[in-house]
Design an enzyme around this catalytic site. Sequence first.
Site, PDB file in Angstrom:
ATOM      1  N   ASP A  61       0.895  -1.417  -0.156  1.00  0.00           N
ATOM      2  CA  ASP A  61      -0.074   0.075   0.060  1.00  0.00           C
ATOM      3  C   ASP A  61       0.828   1.134   0.073  1.00  0.00           C
ATOM      4  OD1 ASP A  61      -2.945   1.109   0.614  1.00  0.00           O
ATOM      5  OD2 ASP A  61      -1.354   2.153   1.957  1.00  0.00           O
ATOM      6  N   TYR A  66       2.989   9.564   0.104  1.00  0.00           N
ATOM      7  CA  TYR A  66       3.831   8.910   0.975  1.00  0.00           C
ATOM      8  C   TYR A  66       5.462   9.086   0.622  1.00  0.00           C
ATOM      9  CZ  TYR A  66      -0.334   6.477   2.589  1.00  0.00           C
ATOM     10  OH  TYR A  66      -1.655   6.287   2.922  1.00  0.00           O
ATOM     11  N   LYS A  96      -2.589   5.855  -4.533  1.00  0.00           N
ATOM     12  CA  LYS A  96      -3.882   6.652  -4.250  1.00  0.00           C
ATOM     13  C   LYS A  96      -3.532   8.208  -4.855  1.00  0.00           C
ATOM     14  CE  LYS A  96      -3.989   4.411   0.352  1.00  0.00           C
ATOM     15  NZ  LYS A  96      -2.587   4.345   0.708  1.00  0.00           N
ATOM     16  N   HIS A 129      -7.909   9.444  -2.269  1.00  0.00           N
ATOM     17  CA  HIS A 129      -7.224   9.108  -0.942  1.00  0.00           C
ATOM     18  C   HIS A 129      -8.146   9.839   0.215  1.00  0.00           C
ATOM     19  CE1 HIS A 129      -3.040   9.326   0.965  1.00  0.00           C
ATOM     20  NE2 HIS A 129      -3.870   8.927   1.850  1.00  0.00           N
ATOM     21  N   ASN A 168     -11.509   7.084   3.088  1.00  0.00           N
ATOM     22  CA  ASN A 168     -11.783   7.967   4.025  1.00  0.00           C
ATOM     23  C   ASN A 168     -13.198   8.384   3.804  1.00  0.00           C
ATOM     24  OD1 ASN A 168      -9.547   8.588   5.993  1.00  0.00           O
ATOM     25  ND2 ASN A 168      -8.404   8.663   4.075  1.00  0.00           N
ATOM     26  N   GLN A 189     -11.043   2.448   1.858  1.00  0.00           N
ATOM     27  CA  GLN A 189      -9.901   2.213   2.890  1.00  0.00           C
ATOM     28  C   GLN A 189     -10.028   3.369   4.096  1.00  0.00           C
ATOM     29  OE1 GLN A 189      -5.300   2.943   3.132  1.00  0.00           O
ATOM     30  NE2 GLN A 189      -5.632   1.398   1.891  1.00  0.00           N
ATOM     31  N   PHE A 267       8.192  -1.661   9.738  1.00  0.00           N
ATOM     32  CA  PHE A 267       9.630  -1.750   9.011  1.00  0.00           C
ATOM     33  C   PHE A 267      10.534  -2.659   9.821  1.00  0.00           C
ATOM     34  CE2 PHE A 267       8.426   2.643   7.197  1.00  0.00           C
ATOM     35  CZ  PHE A 267       7.555   2.297   6.546  1.00  0.00           C
ATOM     36  N   ASN A 275       2.967 -10.309  12.404  1.00  0.00           N
ATOM     37  CA  ASN A 275       1.571  -9.907  11.761  1.00  0.00           C
ATOM     38  C   ASN A 275       0.986 -10.760  10.853  1.00  0.00           C
ATOM     39  OD1 ASN A 275       2.180  -7.439  13.415  1.00  0.00           O
ATOM     40  ND2 ASN A 275       2.832  -6.075  11.993  1.00  0.00           N
ATOM     41  N   GLU A 282      -8.189 -18.897  16.284  1.00  0.00           N
ATOM     42  CA  GLU A 282      -9.446 -18.137  16.468  1.00  0.00           C
ATOM     43  C   GLU A 282      -9.552 -17.408  17.521  1.00  0.00           C
ATOM     44  OE1 GLU A 282     -12.901 -20.440  15.583  1.00  0.00           O
ATOM     45  OE2 GLU A 282     -12.031 -20.945  13.396  1.00  0.00           O
ATOM     46  N   LEU A 283     -10.247 -16.227  17.908  1.00  0.00           N
ATOM     47  CA  LEU A 283     -10.826 -15.644  19.033  1.00  0.00           C
ATOM     48  C   LEU A 283     -11.955 -16.438  19.391  1.00  0.00           C
ATOM     49  CD1 LEU A 283     -10.246 -11.999  18.079  1.00  0.00           C
ATOM     50  CD2 LEU A 283      -8.882 -13.060  19.639  1.00  0.00           C
ATOM     51  N   GLU A 285     -15.742 -16.716  21.527  1.00  0.00           N
ATOM     52  CA  GLU A 285     -16.841 -15.486  21.571  1.00  0.00           C
ATOM     53  C   GLU A 285     -16.788 -14.587  22.871  1.00  0.00           C
ATOM     54  OE1 GLU A 285     -19.399 -15.052  19.488  1.00  0.00           O
ATOM     55  OE2 GLU A 285     -18.419 -16.495  18.244  1.00  0.00           O
TER      56      GLU A 285
HETATM   57  P1  NAP Z   1      -0.596   1.008  12.255  1.00  0.00           P
HETATM   58  O1  NAP Z   1      -0.196   0.001  10.965  1.00  0.00           O
HETATM   59  O2  NAP Z   1      -1.833   0.786  12.935  1.00  0.00           O
HETATM   60  O3  NAP Z   1       0.452   1.037  13.091  1.00  0.00           O
HETATM   61  C1  NAP Z   1       1.880   1.175  12.551  1.00  0.00           C
HETATM   62  C2  NAP Z   1       2.956   1.097  14.072  1.00  0.00           C
HETATM   63  O4  NAP Z   1       2.514   0.117  14.861  1.00  0.00           O
HETATM   64  C3  NAP Z   1       4.231   1.298  13.800  1.00  0.00           C
HETATM   65  O5  NAP Z   1       4.681   2.395  14.856  1.00  0.00           O
HETATM   66  C4  NAP Z   1       4.808   0.039  13.827  1.00  0.00           C
HETATM   67  O6  NAP Z   1       6.225   0.143  14.555  1.00  0.00           O
HETATM   68  C5  NAP Z   1       3.884  -0.338  15.088  1.00  0.00           C
HETATM   69  N1  NAP Z   1       3.974  -2.080  14.793  1.00  0.00           N
HETATM   70  C6  NAP Z   1       3.638  -2.769  13.544  1.00  0.00           C
HETATM   71  N2  NAP Z   1       3.329  -3.956  14.021  1.00  0.00           N
HETATM   72  C7  NAP Z   1       3.604  -4.164  15.283  1.00  0.00           C
HETATM   73  C8  NAP Z   1       3.593  -5.256  16.139  1.00  0.00           C
HETATM   74  N3  NAP Z   1       3.341  -6.553  15.825  1.00  0.00           N
HETATM   75  N4  NAP Z   1       3.816  -5.089  17.571  1.00  0.00           N
HETATM   76  C9  NAP Z   1       4.104  -3.837  18.164  1.00  0.00           C
HETATM   77  N5  NAP Z   1       4.129  -2.669  17.109  1.00  0.00           N
HETATM   78  C10 NAP Z   1       3.789  -2.952  15.913  1.00  0.00           C
HETATM   79  O7  NAP Z   1      -0.619   2.381  11.600  1.00  0.00           O
HETATM   80  P2  NAP Z   1      -0.516   3.293  10.144  1.00  0.00           P
HETATM   81  O8  NAP Z   1       0.820   3.040   9.750  1.00  0.00           O
HETATM   82  O9  NAP Z   1      -1.176   4.666  10.337  1.00  0.00           O
HETATM   83  O10 NAP Z   1      -1.329   2.305   9.281  1.00  0.00           O
HETATM   84  C11 NAP Z   1      -0.948   1.384   8.409  1.00  0.00           C
HETATM   85  C12 NAP Z   1      -0.840   1.914   6.896  1.00  0.00           C
HETATM   86  O11 NAP Z   1      -2.069   2.191   6.251  1.00  0.00           O
HETATM   87  C13 NAP Z   1       0.117   3.075   6.465  1.00  0.00           C
HETATM   88  O12 NAP Z   1       1.438   2.781   6.555  1.00  0.00           O
HETATM   89  C14 NAP Z   1      -0.679   3.501   5.090  1.00  0.00           C
HETATM   90  O13 NAP Z   1       0.007   2.759   4.152  1.00  0.00           O
HETATM   91  C15 NAP Z   1      -2.193   3.314   5.413  1.00  0.00           C
HETATM   92  N6  NAP Z   1      -2.558   4.433   5.901  1.00  0.00           N
HETATM   93  C16 NAP Z   1      -3.654   4.880   5.006  1.00  0.00           C
HETATM   94  C17 NAP Z   1      -4.396   6.157   5.326  1.00  0.00           C
HETATM   95  C18 NAP Z   1      -5.417   6.767   4.249  1.00  0.00           C
HETATM   96  O14 NAP Z   1      -5.956   7.873   4.716  1.00  0.00           O
HETATM   97  N7  NAP Z   1      -5.677   5.834   3.312  1.00  0.00           N
HETATM   98  C19 NAP Z   1      -4.152   6.933   6.526  1.00  0.00           C
HETATM   99  C20 NAP Z   1      -3.268   6.449   7.329  1.00  0.00           C
HETATM  100  C21 NAP Z   1      -2.261   5.282   7.110  1.00  0.00           C
HETATM  101  P3  NAP Z   1       7.470  -0.687  13.701  1.00  0.00           P
HETATM  102  O15 NAP Z   1       7.314  -0.190  12.252  1.00  0.00           O
HETATM  103  O16 NAP Z   1       8.512  -0.016  14.504  1.00  0.00           O
HETATM  104  O17 NAP Z   1       7.065  -2.265  13.633  1.00  0.00           O
END
Ligand code: NAP
Length: 323
Positions: A61, A66, A96, A129, A168, A189, A267, A275, A282-283, A285
């Site tokens: 994605d 970005y 996007k 986006h 959004n 998304q 990253f 992940n 499964e979770l 109930e």
């Molecule tokens: P997220 O995926 O909810 O959280 C990312 C954070 O969680 C990072 O700090 C990461 O750190 C940490 N993390 C990941 N796996 C983990 C694990 N197993 N245990 C502990 N921490 C963990 O947040 P996000 O980046 O906002 O959302 C994901 C993606 O969605 C973005 O990268 C982007 O591609 C997309 N996005 C889209 C929109 C939109 O408007 N459409 C907006 C925001 C985001 P580390 O990297 O250090 O693991």
Amino acid sequence: MAASGGHSGGAAAAAASIPCVRLNTGHAMPVLGFGTGSSSPPADLPATILHAVRLGYRHFDTASLYGTERAVGGAVADAVRSGAVASRADLFVTSKLWIADAHPGRVLPALRESLGRLGLDYLDLFLVHWPVAAGENKKLLPFDMEGVWRDMEECHRLGLARSIGVSNFSAAKMSRLLAFAAVPPAVNQVEANVGWRQEKVREVCAKNGVVVTAFSPLGAHGSAWGSNAVMESGVLRDVAARRGKSVAQVALRWLHEQGVCFVAKSFNKERLKQNMEIFDWELSEDDKEMIMQIPQRRACQGEFFVSQDGQYKSLEELWDGEI
Ligand code: NAP
């Protein structure tokens, strides 16, 4: 991309462990994607993405906003060159349309620019986006939803975007779009996680065959605007201890069981692997009932898209009251 098969070498078994969902265009999308949106993408991002491909990630994605399209494109080329995948068709790439290009007449050129940065002939998924438009100097302007969508449809007809969708969009905006779309959106998304369940959006999307993909499935933990509601939830901690899983795995598994796809950003090689390991348990109930008690709050409010000149004069208008 194919729903399964077509993968080469040792990655084949791992890749098969991420299931796919069928979009309304007939194309398969892996339910878990690698999110590349970050305030500080590392210089070695292409190598991290290639590592993710070797782990079995197939869905990436990105967005023109970005600054990671070149890294994704470089990694796709490396993955094919190195034999980590048999061909580009084994990968699913989303990008996007940024708000500066969300104007009739600007959509197709913006897609071609994204494809140029990615070094690809087509996107698997192209998303609007935000339901927002901006002009020069980032001044917000009225958003022509129908005009922009007609251009998105043209991108699809030309084969440059195999599927098209939005991001959004509230439930109300989805209904407006679905009422005039000749090519219905394949995906919306949106921010979704245990702390912001998005029930209205999920309901309208489910009724109309639109897949919901969650961004910030872990609450965007650690970002400037993110929330601790997921990663520091006592409820998730209890469930995770009971299941012998991590908090992040419980949060992602819950989305999967709700039928929601997700793009998670990590990253870190260990966390990328962790992940993925959510598809063979499964979770209960009880777990799900406890998760339903988690308080609800939207973290990504979009307050920068509210202005007197733009489409929305208040957050109420931006989200059609779904806040
Ligand atoms: P997220 O995926 O909810 O959280 C990312 C954070 O969680 C990072 O700090 C990461 O750190 C940490 N993390 C990941 N796996 C983990 C694990 N197993 N245990 C502990 N921490 C963990 O947040 P996000 O980046 O906002 O959302 C994901 C993606 O969605 C973005 O990268 C982007 O591609 C997309 N996005 C889209 C929109 C939109 O408007 N459409 C907006 C925001 C985001 P580390 O990297 O250090 O693991």
